[in-house]
Design an enzyme around this catalytic site. Structure first.
Site, PDB file in Angstrom:
ATOM      1  N   CYS A  61       0.839  -1.196   0.000  1.00  0.00           N
ATOM      2  CA  CYS A  61       0.000   0.000   0.000  1.00  0.00           C
ATOM      3  C   CYS A  61       0.884   1.260   0.000  1.00  0.00           C
ATOM      4  O   CYS A  61       1.573   1.517  -0.978  1.00  0.00           O
ATOM      5  CB  CYS A  61      -0.966  -0.046   1.184  1.00  0.00           C
ATOM      6  SG  CYS A  61      -2.394   1.049   0.985  1.00  0.00           S
ATOM      7  N   HIS A 104      -3.693  -5.750   1.117  1.00  0.00           N
ATOM      8  CA  HIS A 104      -3.519  -6.108   2.524  1.00  0.00           C
ATOM      9  C   HIS A 104      -4.046  -7.531   2.747  1.00  0.00           C
ATOM     10  O   HIS A 104      -4.905  -8.004   2.016  1.00  0.00           O
ATOM     11  CB  HIS A 104      -4.307  -5.157   3.429  1.00  0.00           C
ATOM     12  CG  HIS A 104      -3.811  -3.752   3.404  1.00  0.00           C
ATOM     13  ND1 HIS A 104      -2.633  -3.364   4.003  1.00  0.00           N
ATOM     14  CD2 HIS A 104      -4.340  -2.633   2.850  1.00  0.00           C
ATOM     15  CE1 HIS A 104      -2.455  -2.065   3.839  1.00  0.00           C
ATOM     16  NE2 HIS A 104      -3.472  -1.601   3.137  1.00  0.00           N
TER      17      HIS A 104
END
Length: 478
Positions: free
Chosen positions: A327, A421
């Site tokens: 991310c 994630h």
């Protein structure tokens, strides 16, 4: 409603355990937290985001997470400001002082969510935030007594004996809060006890005598809780290193987010997982350096450089080590990160670390989505989620392929990055990454491990908590 004498007293874990306990008895149970402050977020089925603790509690109830379970989520972006999420969607950015003055406006949204949850449940277990003894924050409160009194929800106060001072914490709470708030508390729980509980009999009785509240149990330190994801980054400051032949080093960015991505490595016998705190060098023996997610990419990129970690990463890459960015960490590994609209702060464009041929432009819109796919190189499957602002353009083949055919991330040599994630929860995906480091995985599905831990936690609470008294208290809700 479980409220605590302070943060990190174990409210989230206790709520999760009680949710599973009563769900195992055949009840329809729902978790609820009026206001949460955390950069650890989860994706709901309708594309919203809530605190990961409430997603875990939903799992404990064996029900999908919904935005009603955490109607107000505060995601800190700096020491004085945060992004405000209401009913799963971004409401805007507010300074801490500004939010303090306006939080009462959100009570209506909180009560709407609570009412919807009650309609479909036999039991709603509510988690407070911080402590009701923070009387400087009482005006306009929606997280603790402000909610409890508005909704007519009885309260059980939780104290953490492991950190010391639990007698003063509980009795002191009784002293400083207003009588009307104190009247909402119907009992107390002692959490994280180690040793012979009989040695605390006098202290337990003294709390009851001085506070006027009955004791509902002393919960021991439960080993199964270690397998559950933590909500607050404060736990990283005291987390011990795991033992193993191969070291994975995760950088503790100042706004680190979704650090439970790395929980599966804690249980891998061949892995030594290290969270590198500010001011310390990355261990030279690390086989893999991970730059994790962050709520503020540009600010944490500057933070990373201020620690000298950019120099450590450069040396690591020269020695043939692996690097992974997730991310915000993925964005940092690129050539540039631009913020033309001031999404994170000042309008600026900064140079990335330059290891991946990607450019990122931060935007006000947010991608919040569950994803399923495979690694392009080896076909290893995964199921995870994306929560990020900005769009990244990569001039290289994707690292991952989603089930809809789109790609994510890229890699150059031993440096890789992606937005996903929860990547390591799936055994095949984790085994593929560990295989590159020369480690055999234990092959355990992280979801199954967490589910088993919830059952063990529920069994322990059933043994040590007066659940009959808890249900009697719950029935007094108006």
């Amino acid at each position: 409603m479980l409220q605590g004498t302070g943060s990190d007293v174990g409210k989230s874990v206790l709520v999760a355990g009680l949710c599973r306990l009563f769900a195992n008895r055949g009840m329809t149970v729902r978790p609820f937290k009026p206001q949460n402050m955390s950069n650890n977020a989860a994706v709901t089925a309708d594309g919203g985001e809530i605190g990961r603790a409430q997603a875990l509690q939903a799992l404990a109830c064996r029900t999908p997470p919904t935005t009603d379970m955490n109607p107000v989520l505060i995601k800190p972006q700096s020491d004085t400001g945060a992004q405000i999420i209401v009913h799963g969607r971004v409401m805007g950015n507010l300074a801490a002082r500004e939010y303090q003055g306006r939080k009462g406006e959100l009570l209506g949204a909180v009560l709407e969510s609570y009412a919807r949850l009650r309609l479909g449940a036999d039991l709603v277990i509510v988690e407070g935030a911080g402590s009701p003894a923070e009387i400087n924050l009482r005006a306009g409160d929606i997280a603790n007594m402000g909610f409890a009194r508005a909704a007519g929800v009885p309260v059980v106060l939780v104290g953490d004996i492991d950190r010391g001072g639990v007698i003063a914490s509980i009795v002191g709470t009784r002293v400083v809060i207003e009588p009307e708030d104190a009247a909402m508390i119907r009992g107390f729980l002692i959490n994280k006890f180690r040793g012979d509980v009989r040695l605390f009999d006098d202290g337990y009785a003294e709390i009851a005598r001085r506070s006027g509240w009955p004791g509902l149990g002393v919960v021991p330190w439960i080993a199964a809780a270690r397998a559950l994801p933590a909500e607050d980054g404060v736990v990283l400051e005291t987390a011990g290193e795991t033992q193993g032949a191969v070291t994975i080093a995760v950088l503790m960015l100042s706004r680190i987010a979704n650090f439970d991505d790395f929980d599966p490595f804690v249980h891998e016998p061949g892995v030594r997982l290290v969270f590198v705190p500010p001011g310390q060098a990355v261990p030279v023996e690390a086989a893999l350096i991970v730059i994790p997610g962050t709520k503020s990419t540009i600010a944490d990129l500057a933070f990373l450089r201020a620690q000298g970690w950019d120099v450590d990463i450069a040396g690591h890459v020269r020695r043939g080590g692996h690097v992974l960015g997730i991310c915000g960490g993925y964005q940092m590994l690129g050539t540039s990160v631009a913020d033309p609209d001031g999404v994170e702060g000042p309008v600026e464009t900064v140079a990335g670390l330059g290891y991946l041929p990607v450019e990122t432009v931060l935007t006000g819109d947010k991608r919040v989505s569950a994803v399923v796919g495979v690694s392009v190189a080896d076909g290893a499957g995964f199921a995870g989620y994306e929560i990020h602002s900005g769009r990244t353009v990569a001039a290289a083949a994707p690292l991952l392929r989603f089930s809809d055919g789109s790609g994510d991330g890229c890699s150059v040599g031993r440096v890789a990055g992606c937005y996903v994630h929860g990547l390591f929860n799936a055994p095949a995906q984790r085994a593929a990454w560990l295989g590159r480091l020369g480690v055999l995985s234990d092959g355990v599905d992280q979801g199954a491990r967490v589910d088993a831990a919830l059952d063990a936690l529920a069994a322990a609470l059933d043994e040590h908590v007066d659940t009959g008294a808890l249900m009697d208290i719950a029935r007094t809700a108006t």
